[in-house]
Write a protein that holds these residues in place. Structure first.
Motif, PDB file in Angstrom:
ATOM      1  N   THR A 193       0.820  -1.210   0.000  1.00 18.26           N
ATOM      2  CA  THR A 193       0.000   0.000   0.000  1.00 18.26           C
ATOM      3  C   THR A 193       0.853   1.259   0.000  1.00 18.26           C
ATOM      4  N   GLY A 194       1.988   1.214   0.702  1.00 20.62           N
ATOM      5  CA  GLY A 194       2.862   2.374   0.762  1.00 20.62           C
ATOM      6  C   GLY A 194       3.379   2.803  -0.598  1.00 20.62           C
ATOM      7  N   LYS A 195       3.704   1.823  -1.458  1.00 24.18           N
ATOM      8  CA  LYS A 195       4.190   2.163  -2.806  1.00 24.18           C
ATOM      9  C   LYS A 195       3.095   2.839  -3.624  1.00 24.18           C
ATOM     10  N   PHE A 196       1.865   2.353  -3.510  1.00 22.96           N
ATOM     11  CA  PHE A 196       0.757   2.996  -4.221  1.00 22.96           C
ATOM     12  C   PHE A 196       0.572   4.438  -3.732  1.00 22.96           C
ATOM     13  N   THR A 197       0.737   4.639  -2.417  1.00 27.63           N
ATOM     14  CA  THR A 197       0.602   5.982  -1.861  1.00 27.63           C
ATOM     15  C   THR A 197       1.693   6.902  -2.393  1.00 27.63           C
ATOM     16  N   ALA A 219       9.001  12.966   2.072  1.00 24.27           N
ATOM     17  CA  ALA A 219       9.997  11.920   2.278  1.00 24.27           C
ATOM     18  C   ALA A 219       9.302  10.570   2.332  1.00 24.27           C
ATOM     19  N   VAL A 220      10.064   9.539   1.990  1.00 19.74           N
ATOM     20  CA  VAL A 220       9.621   8.155   2.188  1.00 19.74           C
ATOM     21  C   VAL A 220      10.434   7.593   3.340  1.00 19.74           C
ATOM     22  N   ALA A 221       9.777   6.834   4.205  1.00 18.59           N
ATOM     23  CA  ALA A 221      10.424   6.346   5.420  1.00 18.59           C
ATOM     24  C   ALA A 221      10.164   4.858   5.604  1.00 18.59           C
ATOM     25  N   GLY A 222      11.123   4.201   6.217  1.00 18.61           N
ATOM     26  CA  GLY A 222      11.018   2.781   6.499  1.00 18.61           C
ATOM     27  C   GLY A 222      12.318   2.285   7.086  1.00 18.61           C
ATOM     28  N   ARG A 223      12.439   0.974   7.218  1.00 20.36           N
ATOM     29  CA  ARG A 223      13.620   0.412   7.888  1.00 20.36           C
ATOM     30  C   ARG A 223      14.785   0.139   6.949  1.00 20.36           C
ATOM     31  N   SER A 224      14.517  -0.045   5.647  1.00 16.59           N
ATOM     32  CA  SER A 224      15.557  -0.447   4.706  1.00 16.59           C
ATOM     33  C   SER A 224      15.897   0.684   3.737  1.00 16.59           C
ATOM     34  N   ARG A 225      17.117   1.217   3.833  1.00 20.18           N
ATOM     35  CA  ARG A 225      17.533   2.278   2.904  1.00 20.18           C
ATOM     36  C   ARG A 225      17.507   1.768   1.465  1.00 20.18           C
ATOM     37  N   GLU A 226      17.957   0.545   1.242  1.00 23.11           N
ATOM     38  CA  GLU A 226      18.007  -0.001  -0.111  1.00 23.11           C
ATOM     39  C   GLU A 226      16.620  -0.025  -0.746  1.00 23.11           C
ATOM     40  N   LYS A 227      15.637  -0.489  -0.003  1.00 17.64           N
ATOM     41  CA  LYS A 227      14.276  -0.545  -0.543  1.00 17.64           C
ATOM     42  C   LYS A 227      13.709   0.866  -0.743  1.00 17.64           C
ATOM     43  N   LEU A 228      14.041   1.784   0.150  1.00 13.85           N
ATOM     44  CA  LEU A 228      13.562   3.162   0.001  1.00 13.85           C
ATOM     45  C   LEU A 228      14.182   3.807  -1.237  1.00 13.85           C
ATOM     46  N   GLU A 229      15.440   3.512  -1.517  1.00 11.74           N
ATOM     47  CA  GLU A 229      16.086   4.032  -2.719  1.00 11.74           C
ATOM     48  C   GLU A 229      15.385   3.527  -3.977  1.00 11.74           C
ATOM     49  N   GLN A 230      14.898   2.294  -3.915  1.00 12.22           N
ATOM     50  CA  GLN A 230      14.140   1.754  -5.053  1.00 12.22           C
ATOM     51  C   GLN A 230      12.833   2.512  -5.252  1.00 12.22           C
ATOM     52  N   VAL A 231      12.175   2.888  -4.153  1.00 10.97           N
ATOM     53  CA  VAL A 231      10.943   3.675  -4.254  1.00 10.97           C
ATOM     54  C   VAL A 231      11.234   5.041  -4.855  1.00 10.97           C
ATOM     55  N   VAL A 232      12.323   5.674  -4.433  1.00  9.09           N
ATOM     56  CA  VAL A 232      12.691   6.984  -4.978  1.00  9.09           C
ATOM     57  C   VAL A 232      12.957   6.874  -6.476  1.00  9.09           C
ATOM     58  N   ALA A 233      13.650   5.792  -6.898  1.00  8.24           N
ATOM     59  CA  ALA A 233      13.905   5.586  -8.322  1.00  8.24           C
ATOM     60  C   ALA A 233      12.602   5.418  -9.094  1.00  8.24           C
ATOM     61  N   GLN A 234      11.635   4.730  -8.488  1.00  7.87           N
ATOM     62  CA  GLN A 234      10.325   4.586  -9.131  1.00  7.87           C
ATOM     63  C   GLN A 234       9.617   5.927  -9.218  1.00  7.87           C
ATOM     64  N   THR A 291      -6.638   3.296  -2.085  1.00  8.84           N
ATOM     65  CA  THR A 291      -6.191   3.657  -0.742  1.00  8.84           C
ATOM     66  C   THR A 291      -5.105   4.724  -0.809  1.00  8.84           C
ATOM     67  N   GLY A 292      -4.181   4.597  -1.767  1.00  7.24           N
ATOM     68  CA  GLY A 292      -3.160   5.621  -1.952  1.00  7.24           C
ATOM     69  C   GLY A 292      -3.750   6.965  -2.326  1.00  7.24           C
TER      70      GLY A 292
END
Length: 423
Positions: free
Chosen positions: A21-25, A40-55, A370-371
């Protein structure tokens, strides 16, 4: 419309942006909210957050990219994150296990807060524990602002609105909402349902689902809709005027608890008293049935599922086979999703054959809706004068401005008055 001025680093933070759901948001914010938004996007994994930023860069290369905030689920980290942002959106669930830290942090920091829980017992806890703090700090906090359970709340508000306009000064009596949904639940939703009673005692949970349990004021005189026939009670199938053949809805009490809280809030919020539904209000939700047999099948399936939820051994077995948290239907599969709500309201006028009718529908991934709900609620808080003090509210408290934003973003609303409806 310009964004409100504030002293926070961010306008919006999406906590849990790497989840389903977070990615859709994040996608809706990247493609639809103002391009000068500080987020900003927030979570526990920098690597996964970087992927969201790239998207986000792919979704909209012409807008400011979100910053990254690595944030574990600890009091200190979430308190620090809450102090950085004007609004915190959290999609991290199950909320009864992971949600209170963020909720508490926002209430203490005066940070506006949005979530997508459907866990009514948890919402009840948060109201009891954090309402006074939110009122002191000015935090506007809204739970259940995703598929669970904003649409029913907004449809009910729309029904009351058109009744007031068409029949000046008329209160609303009983409301019936019909749900039709095409699409599969995400792993997060399934995990939430299956673990609820592991995190909240059954007695506490059942108390929160009682009629008007979440309302800030009691309702001693709710309307009593006609009792269903014995056959309907046994099979779950019945026919409702205007709405047609219906069956048991999995979300009846989840959505009902939120709608009934709105009923109470509208009586107590000074800026909303002219929107109050009326003293004899009641709410009921069903699911649309294609036929008697399909309606019976839905009813029996929900009875079995309810047995699984309250039985630890059965829960443990089923949990091994459902979609895991963080996952859901593929993008291609989700494109076929549809969701539709139809609501009918009776005016509180003896013998009246006038009814208010509202239809709200969305075509596309249900969790993208939902997003949209989260993103447009954030935009409403950032741009509109919502005239709310600090406290714990419901989606309908954001009013027509919020509904208009949703309508422009694909979640369409239509309302009308129907005359000469037989009882």
């Amino acid at each position: 419309m310009p964004l409100k001025k504030h002293d926070r680093e961010y306008d919006v933070v999406v906590f849990g942006a790497t989840g389903y759901t977070g990615k859709f948001t994040a996608e809706h914010i990247a493609t639809s909210l103002p391009t000068d938004l500080k987020w900003a996007v927030a979570g526990r994994s920098r690597e996964k957050l970087e992927q969201v930023v790239a998207q986000c860069r792919e979704w909209n290369p012409d807008r400011r990219l979100p910053s990254i905030e690595v944030c574990p689920l600890t009091d200190d980290d979430l308190s620090a994150l809450a102090r950085k942002t004007f609004i915190l959106i959290t999609t991290v669930g199950p909320y009864s296990r992971y949600g209170e830290t963020a909720f508490k942090a926002c209430a203490a920091a005066g940070t506006h807060y949005l979530d997508v829980t459907g866990e009514v017992p948890w919402v009840s806890r948060m109201i009891a524990r954090h309402s006074s703090t939110a009122a002191e700090t000015g935090a506007i906090m809204i739970s259940q602002i995703g598929l669970e359970s904003a649409p029913s709340d907004l449809v009910t508000w729309s029904l009351a609105s058109i009744l007031r306009k068409s029949l000046t000064g008329t209160s609303m009596r009983d409301v019936v909402v019909s749900l039709r949904v095409k699409g599969a639940p995400s792993g997060g939703t399934l995990s939430t349902v299956l673990t609820l009673f592991e995190n909240i005692p059954l007695r506490e949970a059942l108390a929160s689902f009682k009629p008007f349990a979440l309302s800030p004021v009691p309702n001693p005189h709710p309307a009593s809709p006609p009792a269903p026939s014995l056959l309907s009670r046994l099979t779950g199938v019945l026919r409702v005027p205007i709405l047609g053949l219906q069956t048991t809805s999995v979300a009846d009490r989840t959505d009902g608890a939120l709608v009934e809280r709105t009923w109470g809030l509208l009586q107590t919020i000074p800026s909303r008293k002219d929107q109050a539904y009326g003293p004899n209000f009641s709410f009921k939700q069903y699911m649309r049935a294609k036929s008697f047999l399909s309606g019976l099948a839905v009813h029996l399936s929900l009875m079995i599922f309810g047995l699984i939820i309250v039985t630890p051994v059965l829960r443990s077995v089923v949990s091994k086979y459902v979609t895991p948290p963080g996952e859901g239907a593929s993008f291609e599969e989700a494109q076929k999703d549809e969701i539709e709500y139809r609501g009918v309201a009776k005016p509180d006028v003896p013998g009246s054959k006038t009814r208010a009718f509202c239809r709200a529908w969305y075509k596309g991934p249900n969790y993208f809706l939902t997003g949209v709900l989260l993103g447009e609620a954030a935009a409403t808080l950032l741009e509109d004068d919502v005239d709310l003090a600090g406290g714990i509210y419901t989606p309908a408290c954001l009013g027509q401005g919020f509904i208009d934003r949703l309508d422009k973003n694909g979640f369409r609303f239509e309302s009308k008055i129907i005359e000469d409806v037989p009882e």
